[in-house]
Design a protein around this motif. Structure first.
Motif, PDB file in Angstrom:
ATOM      1  N   ASN A   1     -13.982   9.234  -4.509  1.00 56.23           N
ATOM      2  CA  ASN A   1     -13.135   9.917  -3.526  1.00 56.23           C
ATOM      3  C   ASN A   1     -13.349   9.366  -2.115  1.00 56.23           C
ATOM      4  OD1 ASN A   1     -11.996  11.545  -5.472  1.00 56.23           O
ATOM      5  ND2 ASN A   1     -13.382  13.238  -5.115  1.00 56.23           N
ATOM      6  N   ASP A   2     -14.600   9.157  -1.728  1.00 60.01           N
ATOM      7  CA  ASP A   2     -14.888   8.638  -0.398  1.00 60.01           C
ATOM      8  C   ASP A   2     -14.381   7.201  -0.261  1.00 60.01           C
ATOM      9  OD1 ASP A   2     -15.870   9.201   2.163  1.00 60.01           O
ATOM     10  OD2 ASP A   2     -17.825   8.307   1.730  1.00 60.01           O
ATOM     11  N   LEU A   3     -14.572   6.418  -1.296  1.00 57.00           N
ATOM     12  CA  LEU A   3     -14.102   5.040  -1.286  1.00 57.00           C
ATOM     13  C   LEU A   3     -12.574   4.986  -1.227  1.00 57.00           C
ATOM     14  CD1 LEU A   3     -14.965   2.090  -1.399  1.00 57.00           C
ATOM     15  CD2 LEU A   3     -14.991   2.271  -3.892  1.00 57.00           C
ATOM     16  N   THR A   4     -11.904   5.919  -1.870  1.00 56.10           N
ATOM     17  CA  THR A   4     -10.441   5.979  -1.820  1.00 56.10           C
ATOM     18  C   THR A   4      -9.958   6.198  -0.389  1.00 56.10           C
ATOM     19  OG1 THR A   4     -10.297   6.794  -4.085  1.00 56.10           O
ATOM     20  CG2 THR A   4      -8.403   7.206  -2.683  1.00 56.10           C
ATOM     21  N   LEU A   5     -10.638   7.067   0.344  1.00 57.84           N
ATOM     22  CA  LEU A   5     -10.273   7.294   1.744  1.00 57.84           C
ATOM     23  C   LEU A   5     -10.410   6.005   2.557  1.00 57.84           C
ATOM     24  CD1 LEU A   5     -12.005  10.735   2.343  1.00 57.84           C
ATOM     25  CD2 LEU A   5      -9.549  10.301   2.058  1.00 57.84           C
TER      26      LEU A   5
END
Length: 154
Positions: free
Chosen positions: A85-89
């Motif tokens: 999720n953080d990498l997607t941001l």
């Protein structure tokens, strides 16, 4: 309604300024989940205070070995899912990042493998893990076993 009647401000109330994020050092996934970001350089204090300690319980007080193994696997799934999720941001603003895109696919595969392992050993956590775990296609196993919030992992 005419544009003359619109609510307008006589001047600029605030102006935001920020530096474009660059690819930087990464936390291990367990630490990232506790800190709230996978990027070490983004973990900045809002105000200066003691660091304190995390309320996230990753050490199981449960004495049952089977339950400890279940919780350990669930912790891995949570950490990898958070990292995705953080990498997607990050990738939303850096879609051509040569480091981020391969890591996204690596973590996504790892998450699918972990979800399949959990489904094989315990019960599916997602609808997709019913398929990836090669469960019996004659049995809708979604309702089998307690979910983590029902005591599957305490």
């Amino acid at each position: 309604m005419s544009l003359d009647n619109c609510c307008t401000s006589p001047g600029t109330l605030a102006m935001a300024s920020f530096t474009m994020q660059k690819w930087c050092g990464l936390y291990d996934w367990d630490t990232a989940l506790k800190e709230g970001t996978i990027f070490k350089e983004l973990n900045l204090p809002i105000f200066f205070a003691d660091k304190g300690s995390s309320n996230l319980n990753t050490n199981s007080p449960v004495s049952d070995t089977a339950q400890q193994e279940r919780e350990k696997l669930m912790s891995k799934i949570s950490a990898v899912s958070f990292a995705i999720n953080d990498l997607t941001l990050y990738l939303d603003t850096h879609p051509d990042c040569p480091d981020g895109t391969p890591l996204f696919y690596q973590l996504s595969k790892e998450r699918m493998d972990l979800l399949a392992e959990y489904a094989d050993k315990y019960n599916p956590l997602t609808q997709l893990s019913m398929v990836t775990a090669n469960l019996n296609d004659n049995n809708f196993a979604w309702a089998d076993g307690p979910m983590p919030w029902e005591g599957g992992c305490v």
